[in-house]
Design a protein around this motif. Structure first.
Motif, PDB file in Angstrom:
ATOM      1  N   GLY A  35       0.790  -1.112  -0.074  1.00 30.42           N
ATOM      2  CA  GLY A  35       0.027   0.054   0.030  1.00 30.42           C
ATOM      3  C   GLY A  35       0.764   1.258   0.011  1.00 30.42           C
ATOM      4  O   GLY A  35       2.039   1.273  -0.135  1.00 30.42           O
ATOM      5  N   SER A  36       0.248   2.311   0.277  1.00 27.38           N
ATOM      6  CA  SER A  36       1.130   3.481   0.065  1.00 27.38           C
ATOM      7  C   SER A  36       1.859   3.898   1.223  1.00 27.38           C
ATOM      8  O   SER A  36       3.057   4.470   0.872  1.00 27.38           O
ATOM      9  CB  SER A  36       0.013   4.988   0.179  1.00 27.38           C
ATOM     10  OG  SER A  36      -1.108   4.711   1.289  1.00 27.38           O
ATOM     11  N   LYS A  37       1.763   3.212   2.493  1.00 27.02           N
ATOM     12  CA  LYS A  37       2.790   3.398   3.351  1.00 27.02           C
ATOM     13  C   LYS A  37       4.078   2.457   3.178  1.00 27.02           C
ATOM     14  O   LYS A  37       5.179   2.649   3.629  1.00 27.02           O
ATOM     15  CB  LYS A  37       2.169   2.636   4.719  1.00 27.02           C
ATOM     16  CG  LYS A  37       1.960   1.198   4.770  1.00 27.02           C
ATOM     17  CD  LYS A  37       1.348   0.631   5.932  1.00 27.02           C
ATOM     18  CE  LYS A  37       0.908  -0.822   6.024  1.00 27.02           C
ATOM     19  NZ  LYS A  37       1.851  -1.823   5.430  1.00 27.02           N
ATOM     20  N   ASP A  38       3.877   1.630   2.102  1.00 27.18           N
ATOM     21  CA  ASP A  38       5.011   0.752   1.667  1.00 27.18           C
ATOM     22  C   ASP A  38       6.091   1.595   0.710  1.00 27.18           C
ATOM     23  O   ASP A  38       7.043   1.046   0.376  1.00 27.18           O
ATOM     24  CB  ASP A  38       4.841  -0.613   1.265  1.00 27.18           C
ATOM     25  CG  ASP A  38       4.073  -1.494   2.302  1.00 27.18           C
ATOM     26  OD1 ASP A  38       4.634  -1.495   3.013  1.00 27.18           O
ATOM     27  OD2 ASP A  38       2.852  -1.714   1.869  1.00 27.18           O
ATOM     28  N   GLY A  39       5.624   2.464   0.134  1.00 31.50           N
ATOM     29  CA  GLY A  39       6.377   3.534  -0.841  1.00 31.50           C
ATOM     30  C   GLY A  39       5.479   4.176  -1.794  1.00 31.50           C
ATOM     31  O   GLY A  39       4.230   4.039  -2.056  1.00 31.50           O
ATOM     32  N   ASP A  40       6.035   5.452  -2.008  1.00 29.64           N
ATOM     33  CA  ASP A  40       5.314   6.409  -2.870  1.00 29.64           C
ATOM     34  C   ASP A  40       5.683   6.195  -4.107  1.00 29.64           C
ATOM     35  O   ASP A  40       6.831   6.382  -4.779  1.00 29.64           O
ATOM     36  CB  ASP A  40       5.757   7.716  -2.579  1.00 29.64           C
ATOM     37  CG  ASP A  40       5.210   8.890  -3.660  1.00 29.64           C
ATOM     38  OD1 ASP A  40       4.319   8.455  -4.222  1.00 29.64           O
ATOM     39  OD2 ASP A  40       5.543  10.134  -3.385  1.00 29.64           O
ATOM     40  N   LEU A  41       4.939   5.588  -5.157  1.00 27.99           N
ATOM     41  CA  LEU A  41       5.167   5.146  -6.485  1.00 27.99           C
ATOM     42  C   LEU A  41       5.242   6.178  -7.430  1.00 27.99           C
ATOM     43  O   LEU A  41       5.680   5.858  -8.540  1.00 27.99           O
ATOM     44  CB  LEU A  41       4.074   4.054  -6.861  1.00 27.99           C
ATOM     45  CG  LEU A  41       3.850   2.845  -6.037  1.00 27.99           C
ATOM     46  CD1 LEU A  41       2.769   1.972  -6.632  1.00 27.99           C
ATOM     47  CD2 LEU A  41       5.219   2.040  -5.965  1.00 27.99           C
ATOM     48  N   THR A  42       4.855   7.392  -7.018  1.00 25.87           N
ATOM     49  CA  THR A  42       5.180   8.509  -7.821  1.00 25.87           C
ATOM     50  C   THR A  42       6.772   8.806  -7.834  1.00 25.87           C
ATOM     51  O   THR A  42       7.148   9.734  -8.747  1.00 25.87           O
ATOM     52  CB  THR A  42       4.397   9.774  -7.701  1.00 25.87           C
ATOM     53  OG1 THR A  42       4.624  10.291  -6.284  1.00 25.87           O
ATOM     54  CG2 THR A  42       3.050   9.438  -7.708  1.00 25.87           C
ATOM     55  N   ASN A  43       7.427   8.377  -7.057  1.00 25.71           N
ATOM     56  CA  ASN A  43       8.777   8.600  -6.624  1.00 25.71           C
ATOM     57  C   ASN A  43       9.526   7.214  -7.094  1.00 25.71           C
ATOM     58  O   ASN A  43       9.304   6.199  -6.661  1.00 25.71           O
ATOM     59  CB  ASN A  43       8.995   8.831  -5.332  1.00 25.71           C
ATOM     60  CG  ASN A  43      10.359   9.069  -4.890  1.00 25.71           C
ATOM     61  OD1 ASN A  43      11.334   8.358  -4.959  1.00 25.71           O
ATOM     62  ND2 ASN A  43      10.901  10.380  -4.501  1.00 25.71           N
ATOM     63  N   LEU A  44      10.660   7.665  -8.036  1.00 26.66           N
ATOM     64  CA  LEU A  44      11.373   6.405  -8.562  1.00 26.66           C
ATOM     65  C   LEU A  44      12.344   5.681  -7.662  1.00 26.66           C
ATOM     66  O   LEU A  44      12.259   4.602  -7.507  1.00 26.66           O
ATOM     67  CB  LEU A  44      12.200   6.830  -9.758  1.00 26.66           C
ATOM     68  CG  LEU A  44      13.113   5.836 -10.398  1.00 26.66           C
ATOM     69  CD1 LEU A  44      12.021   4.722 -10.920  1.00 26.66           C
ATOM     70  CD2 LEU A  44      13.878   6.504 -11.429  1.00 26.66           C
ATOM     71  N   GLU A  45      12.642   6.485  -6.697  1.00 25.33           N
ATOM     72  CA  GLU A  45      13.790   5.882  -5.683  1.00 25.33           C
ATOM     73  C   GLU A  45      12.809   4.887  -4.666  1.00 25.33           C
ATOM     74  O   GLU A  45      13.266   3.892  -4.272  1.00 25.33           O
ATOM     75  CB  GLU A  45      14.378   7.125  -5.063  1.00 25.33           C
ATOM     76  CG  GLU A  45      15.592   7.853  -5.822  1.00 25.33           C
ATOM     77  CD  GLU A  45      15.106   8.862  -6.806  1.00 25.33           C
ATOM     78  OE1 GLU A  45      13.611   9.232  -6.634  1.00 25.33           O
ATOM     79  OE2 GLU A  45      15.653   9.135  -7.623  1.00 25.33           O
TER      80      GLU A  45
END
Length: 321
Positions: A35-45
């Protein structure tokens, strides 16, 4: 061992997949629901970091910025930019991570506004989408283009599914962003439980728009089972429509009636024709699906609505509203 990463894994379809894996997971599969808490997918890194942690061999890509008709109408630029970032980051990171397959989730709203019906998989790029949600639609269309390009250049087995309108437990019920069924469920529950002196039979539930537009709706658990089949058995990079049969199309007013029945609502249903209807119809053909999976049985619409309403009532305190 297959390690399957589900982006958007805490949303409507992700939760349905998680439920289905409890009984239909194969012995050689490990599933990760991000989910969003596992990573911001708009951010490549952050996207790359997520893939490095999980090391998936396959991806089911559900993550997206989504919303209902009115939220789309007012935010087309945001829907375009955010979803383009998410999709490019996920697909390119999947390629660099040597994922053997990616299944991305599109939507029937990507099809041309002016077209013939029923729509099928060959018609995605035949004209502009409806102006109410062109930002989201074009961003989703580009996944199909990217899938073709990754296959042409690198031989990647990236494909996409095109579901009709989805509903079920764990939906998003926030009024400003919800789709039609969760939006109606939320408003009906609020109306029934409103602290007023009006008797239940005198209460009025309002359908936004004329109630005449037609839609096909697929229960989230049905869609989850079909996505699982696509992951395991569908070998083409060409998109495939995952929709109920054309005969199961219903009007928005009929949806309101089914929700009222599930709530045992005794009041009146009216239509506010000052509100926009959006696209009148977008009837999709599931002939391709039926040719490959002829015996799949879709859940009964009214029973699925009742299950969705019961889930909302039981989980009201924790539902996204």
């Amino acid at each position: 061992m297959e390690k399957i990463l589900v982006t958007g894994g805490t949303g409507l379809v992700g939760k349905a997949l998680e439920e289905v894996t409890k009984t239909e997971k194969q012995i050689n599969e490990v599933w990760y629901f991000a989910g969003s808490k596992d990573g911001d997918l708009t951010n490549l890194e952050e996207t790359e970091a997520l893939f490095q942690r999980i090391k998936p061999t396959c991806v089911i890509h559900l993550a997206a910025m989504v919303g209902g008709l009115f939220h789309n109408m007012n935010n087309n630029l945001d829907f375009l930019r955010e979803n383009m970032k998410i999709n490019d980051n996920v697909l390119h990171t999947a390629y660099k991570s040597n994922c053997s397959k990616v299944v991305s989730c599109l939507s029937t709203c990507i099809f041309p506004d002016k077209t013939t019906y029923p729509i099928d998989e060959t018609m995605v790029h035949n004209g502009p989408p409806h102006p109410s949600n062109y930002g989201y639609s074009y961003a989703k269309r580009m996944i199909d283009i990217a899938n073709q390009a990754y296959h042409d250049k690198y031989g990647c087995k990236f494909t996409s599914v095109v579901p009709c309108n989805i509903f079920g437990p764990y939906d998003n019920y926030k009024p400003e962003v919800s789709h039609v069924i969760p939006g109606m469920i939320h408003r009906m529950h609020k109306l029934i439980n409103s602290d007023t002196d009006i008797s239940e039979s005198e209460k009025v539930f309002t359908v936004f728009g004329s109630g005449k537009p037609l839609r096909q709706f697929i229960y989230s658990l049905d869609l989850a089972r079909l996505i699982m089949w696509v992951l395991r058995s569908y070998e083409s990079v060409q998109p495939i429509i995952l929709s109920v049969d054309e005969a199961q199309e219903v009007s928005i007013y009929q949806v309101a009636e089914s929700i009222a029945k599930a709530f045992n609502f005794k009041g009146k249903i009216v239509c506010d024709t000052t509100k926009a209807d959006g696209q009148y119809k977008k009837t999709a053909s599931n002939a391709k699906l039926r040719s490959l999976l002829p015996d799949f049985k879709f859940s009964d619409f009214e029973k699925s609505i009742k299950s969705s309403v019961d889930w909302y009532i039981e989980n009201y305190e924790n539902a996204r509203k």
